[in-house]
Design a protein around this motif. Sequence first.
Motif, PDB file in Angstrom:
ATOM      1  N   ARG A  42      -9.030  14.559  -3.639  1.00  0.00           N
ATOM      2  CA  ARG A  42     -10.161  15.151  -2.909  1.00  0.00           C
ATOM      3  C   ARG A  42      -9.994  16.659  -2.763  1.00  0.00           C
ATOM      4  O   ARG A  42     -10.975  17.397  -2.792  1.00  0.00           O
ATOM      5  N   ARG A  80      -0.352   5.016  -1.616  1.00  0.00           N
ATOM      6  CA  ARG A  80      -0.516   6.199  -0.787  1.00  0.00           C
ATOM      7  C   ARG A  80       0.477   7.295  -1.172  1.00  0.00           C
ATOM      8  O   ARG A  80       0.160   8.479  -1.095  1.00  0.00           O
ATOM      9  N   ARG A 122     -11.651   0.505  -4.247  1.00  0.00           N
ATOM     10  CA  ARG A 122     -10.266   0.129  -4.510  1.00  0.00           C
ATOM     11  C   ARG A 122     -10.148  -1.221  -5.215  1.00  0.00           C
ATOM     12  O   ARG A 122      -9.420  -1.365  -6.205  1.00  0.00           O
ATOM     13  N   TRP A 178      -0.772  10.641   7.992  1.00  0.00           N
ATOM     14  CA  TRP A 178      -0.718   9.415   7.198  1.00  0.00           C
ATOM     15  C   TRP A 178      -0.264   8.242   8.065  1.00  0.00           C
ATOM     16  O   TRP A 178      -0.857   7.156   8.037  1.00  0.00           O
ATOM     17  N   TYR A 203      -4.142   7.096  -2.951  1.00  0.00           N
ATOM     18  CA  TYR A 203      -5.024   7.030  -1.789  1.00  0.00           C
ATOM     19  C   TYR A 203      -6.041   8.173  -1.834  1.00  0.00           C
ATOM     20  O   TYR A 203      -5.686   9.318  -2.052  1.00  0.00           O
ATOM     21  N   ARG A 204      -7.321   7.835  -1.691  1.00  0.00           N
ATOM     22  CA  ARG A 204      -8.409   8.803  -1.646  1.00  0.00           C
ATOM     23  C   ARG A 204      -8.432   9.690  -2.890  1.00  0.00           C
ATOM     24  O   ARG A 204      -8.522  10.904  -2.825  1.00  0.00           O
ATOM     25  N   GLU A 205      -8.353   9.036  -4.046  1.00  0.00           N
ATOM     26  CA  GLU A 205      -8.449   9.749  -5.315  1.00  0.00           C
ATOM     27  C   GLU A 205      -9.651   9.257  -6.114  1.00  0.00           C
ATOM     28  O   GLU A 205     -10.069   8.104  -6.006  1.00  0.00           O
ATOM     29  N   TYR A 260     -14.017   5.872  -6.668  1.00  0.00           N
ATOM     30  CA  TYR A 260     -13.272   6.495  -5.575  1.00  0.00           C
ATOM     31  C   TYR A 260     -12.451   5.418  -4.881  1.00  0.00           C
ATOM     32  O   TYR A 260     -12.992   4.385  -4.459  1.00  0.00           O
ATOM     33  N   SER A 261     -11.143   5.641  -4.775  1.00  0.00           N
ATOM     34  CA  SER A 261     -10.273   4.601  -4.234  1.00  0.00           C
ATOM     35  C   SER A 261     -10.561   4.279  -2.773  1.00  0.00           C
ATOM     36  O   SER A 261     -10.205   3.207  -2.290  1.00  0.00           O
ATOM     37  N   GLY A 262     -11.227   5.212  -2.069  1.00  0.00           N
ATOM     38  CA  GLY A 262     -11.575   4.950  -0.682  1.00  0.00           C
ATOM     39  C   GLY A 262     -12.629   3.878  -0.524  1.00  0.00           C
ATOM     40  O   GLY A 262     -12.683   3.194   0.505  1.00  0.00           O
ATOM     41  N   THR A 263     -13.489   3.694  -1.542  1.00  0.00           N
ATOM     42  CA  THR A 263     -14.568   2.698  -1.464  1.00  0.00           C
ATOM     43  C   THR A 263     -14.544   1.684  -2.609  1.00  0.00           C
ATOM     44  O   THR A 263     -15.136   0.610  -2.496  1.00  0.00           O
ATOM     45  N   GLN A 300       0.824  -1.218   0.000  1.00  0.00           N
ATOM     46  CA  GLN A 300       0.000   0.000   0.000  1.00  0.00           C
ATOM     47  C   GLN A 300       0.853   1.262   0.000  1.00  0.00           C
ATOM     48  O   GLN A 300       0.339   2.353  -0.229  1.00  0.00           O
TER      49      GLN A 300
END
Length: 297
Positions: free
Chosen positions: A221, A42, A261, A87, A273-275, A256-259, A38
Motif C-alpha cells: 500500500r 504478515r 485473501r 501490528w 498482509y495488505r498487498e 488485494y489481500s485485505g479483501t 498468519q
Amino acid sequence: MNLFPHTGYRPLPESHPDFDDLSSLEADLFEAVGGAGQFQERLRSFFRSAIDEVIDTARTGRYFLSDLEKTEKTYLGTKFEILLRDWLQVPHGLVLDLLIGAREVDVKSTTGGRSGWMIPPEAVDQLCILLRMDEEQSVCAVGLVRAREAYLNAGRNRDAKATLSSEGRHNIWWLVQGFAYTPNFWTLIDAGLRERIMRHNGGSRRLAELFEHCLETPVSRVLIASIAAQDDFMKRIRRNGGARDVLAPKGIALLYSGTDRELMLRLGLTFGYREFLSYRPKNAEEASWLREAGHID
C-alpha cells in the motif's frame, strides 16, 4: 513440532532455562496476529512496509534503501518498533518498547551481520524480539531471547550497549531465519519500465501500467501511495475511473489481500498482509472465479 518447515524455525529445547518464557511469548505473538498460520503472511509485508515508508518515494523521489542518508537508515529500527506495536496492537511498555500481556519486551533490529543487535542496559535480563533484514537479498530473521548478562559480550560501546556473544546466540528462539519478505518492487524492473510507469500524468494510468506489466508481483500500500502520488490514492485502484477499469477488460484482475485473501490463496498466490497483486487467469475455471468476484469483465 516444526511450525514453519524450511524457514529456519528453531525453538529451544524444553530443558533450556528460557523455554517457558520464550514459548509463552511466542504463543502471545501468534495469538496477536491471528495464529501461527498468519504470521508468515504478515511478516512478508512487515519489513517491506517499514522500509518503503522510510524511503518515502512520493515525497523524495528515491527508490532504494541505498539512497537514504545514514541517519535515515538508523531510523529504520524505530520504524520497525512502531509498526510492530501497531501490528500486535499492544501498548508501549513503561521501560521497554512493548507491553505484551504483563511482560515488558524490547525490540532490537539490525541490517548487518549475525550479531548486530545492540542490547541497552535496561534490556539486560529482559525479553527481546530480534529482527534482522537483508534488503539486497530480501530475507529476514526473527528471534526471541532473554538477554541475560551471560549471553552478552564483555565489551560495551559509549552508550553501555552490548552485543550477543557467539555462544549467547545459541539461546535465541528462532521463529524464522532466511525468510523471504516482499522485495523492493523497483529492484524487480529495469529503469526503462520504471520511467514508462512514472511518465503518465494520472495515478490511475501509472498503476494500470505497473500492474499490466508486473503480473503476480506483490505491491505494498505504501508503494501504491507513492506511485499514485495523490491523497485519495485508493481511488486510483478501484473501478469508476481507477486502474481496474483499464485492467478488467484485458482479463487482468487486480487483487488485494485485505479483501481477496481467500481467492488469492485458492489461486495459489504468495503475498503479504495488505498487498496488491495483479493476475491473469490461467484457465477457464480461474477466469470464472475472477469474473464471479467482479475482477475481470
